[in-house]
Design a protein around this motif. Sequence first.
Motif, short mmCIF file in Angstrom:
data_model
loop_
_atom_site.label_atom_id
_atom_site.label_comp_id
_atom_site.label_asym_id
_atom_site.label_seq_id
_atom_site.Cartn_x
_atom_site.Cartn_y
_atom_site.Cartn_z
N ILE A 1 0.86 -1.18 0.00
CA ILE A 1 0.00 0.00 0.00
C ILE A 1 0.90 1.23 0.00
O ILE A 1 1.86 1.32 0.78
CB ILE A 1 -0.94 0.01 1.22
N LYS A 2 0.60 2.18 -0.87
CA LYS A 2 1.45 3.37 -1.04
C LYS A 2 1.56 4.21 0.25
O LYS A 2 2.66 4.64 0.60
CB LYS A 2 0.88 4.27 -2.14
N VAL A 3 0.45 4.46 0.91
CA VAL A 3 0.45 5.42 2.01
C VAL A 3 1.35 5.02 3.17
O VAL A 3 1.93 5.88 3.83
CB VAL A 3 -0.97 5.74 2.54
N ASP A 4 1.51 3.73 3.43
CA ASP A 4 2.33 3.32 4.57
C ASP A 4 3.35 2.23 4.24
O ASP A 4 4.00 1.70 5.14
CB ASP A 4 1.44 2.87 5.73
N ASN A 5 3.49 1.89 2.95
CA ASN A 5 4.46 0.90 2.49
C ASN A 5 4.21 -0.49 3.08
O ASN A 5 5.09 -1.33 3.12
CB ASN A 5 5.89 1.35 2.82
N ARG A 6 2.98 -0.72 3.55
CA ARG A 6 2.64 -1.99 4.20
C ARG A 6 2.49 -3.11 3.18
O ARG A 6 1.83 -2.96 2.16
CB ARG A 6 1.34 -1.81 5.00
N LEU A 7 3.11 -4.24 3.46
CA LEU A 7 3.01 -5.44 2.64
C LEU A 7 1.65 -6.09 2.89
O LEU A 7 1.31 -6.40 4.03
CB LEU A 7 4.12 -6.42 2.99
N ILE A 8 0.87 -6.29 1.81
CA ILE A 8 -0.46 -6.89 1.97
C ILE A 8 -0.66 -8.14 1.12
O ILE A 8 -1.63 -8.86 1.31
CB ILE A 8 -1.59 -5.89 1.69
N GLY A 9 0.24 -8.38 0.16
CA GLY A 9 0.01 -9.53 -0.71
C GLY A 9 1.20 -9.87 -1.58
O GLY A 9 2.27 -9.29 -1.47
N VAL A 10 0.93 -10.83 -2.46
CA VAL A 10 1.94 -11.35 -3.36
C VAL A 10 1.29 -11.56 -4.73
O VAL A 10 0.12 -11.91 -4.82
CB VAL A 10 2.53 -12.67 -2.81
N THR A 11 2.04 -11.31 -5.79
CA THR A 11 1.56 -11.53 -7.14
C THR A 11 2.76 -11.85 -8.03
O THR A 11 3.90 -11.65 -7.61
CB THR A 11 0.76 -10.32 -7.69
N GLY A 12 2.49 -12.34 -9.21
CA GLY A 12 3.59 -12.63 -10.11
C GLY A 12 3.21 -13.56 -11.23
O GLY A 12 2.03 -13.80 -11.49
N PHE A 13 4.25 -14.08 -11.88
CA PHE A 13 4.09 -15.00 -13.00
C PHE A 13 4.94 -16.24 -12.76
O PHE A 13 6.01 -16.16 -12.16
CB PHE A 13 4.59 -14.36 -14.31
N GLU A 14 4.46 -17.36 -13.28
CA GLU A 14 5.24 -18.59 -13.31
C GLU A 14 4.98 -19.30 -14.62
O GLU A 14 4.09 -18.90 -15.37
CB GLU A 14 4.91 -19.49 -12.11
#
Length: 185
Positions: free
Chosen positions: A71-84
């Motif tokens: 999240i931009k406002v607090d740099n909090r990690l909330i998830g994961v995404t990507g490609f395989e």
Amino acid sequence: MLLKDLLKGENLYLTSFKEEDLSIFESWYNNIAFLRSYDMVAAFPVSQIELKDMLKDIRQAHDRYIFAVRIKVDNRLIGVTGFENILWNNGTAVIYIGIGDTLSRGKGFGSEALALTMEFGFEELNLHRIQLNVLSYNEPAISLYEKLGFKREGTYREFIHRDSKRYDMYLYGILRSEWEHKANK
């Protein structure tokens, strides 16, 4: 010429995973409910050491990318995404997403993160087709995928066994031309 700032959206941005993220990542991999929606394999806890090794393997691979969703406002990690499973010669890849932070679900972050990942895939990796698999009981994910333009292309009937019941796995895909058409609306 001003280039687009890929991986940055209105509320989120996608980054690499950092050492300090491992404890949060580990908590998601110890949340069986999260794992049962995120993956097809048996849901079992994973340690920080195993996650660190997994991230190292992904970074060294040529057919996978992983991003931390923040999240931009607090740099909090909330998830994961990507490609395989990227097949460079065919321009195809499997996309994935998981919002591990339970308080961040249902707020549109998954949609924004997946849209950013798709944009990266089509514009930066020059993919022609992006596909995914989803279990039939994961209705929020199905709704998200269809909203972003993915089309259901098939079903593996009674694919997975959970809680003494069998569930189908749906196959979804989106072509570059479909994504461009939807993005230009």
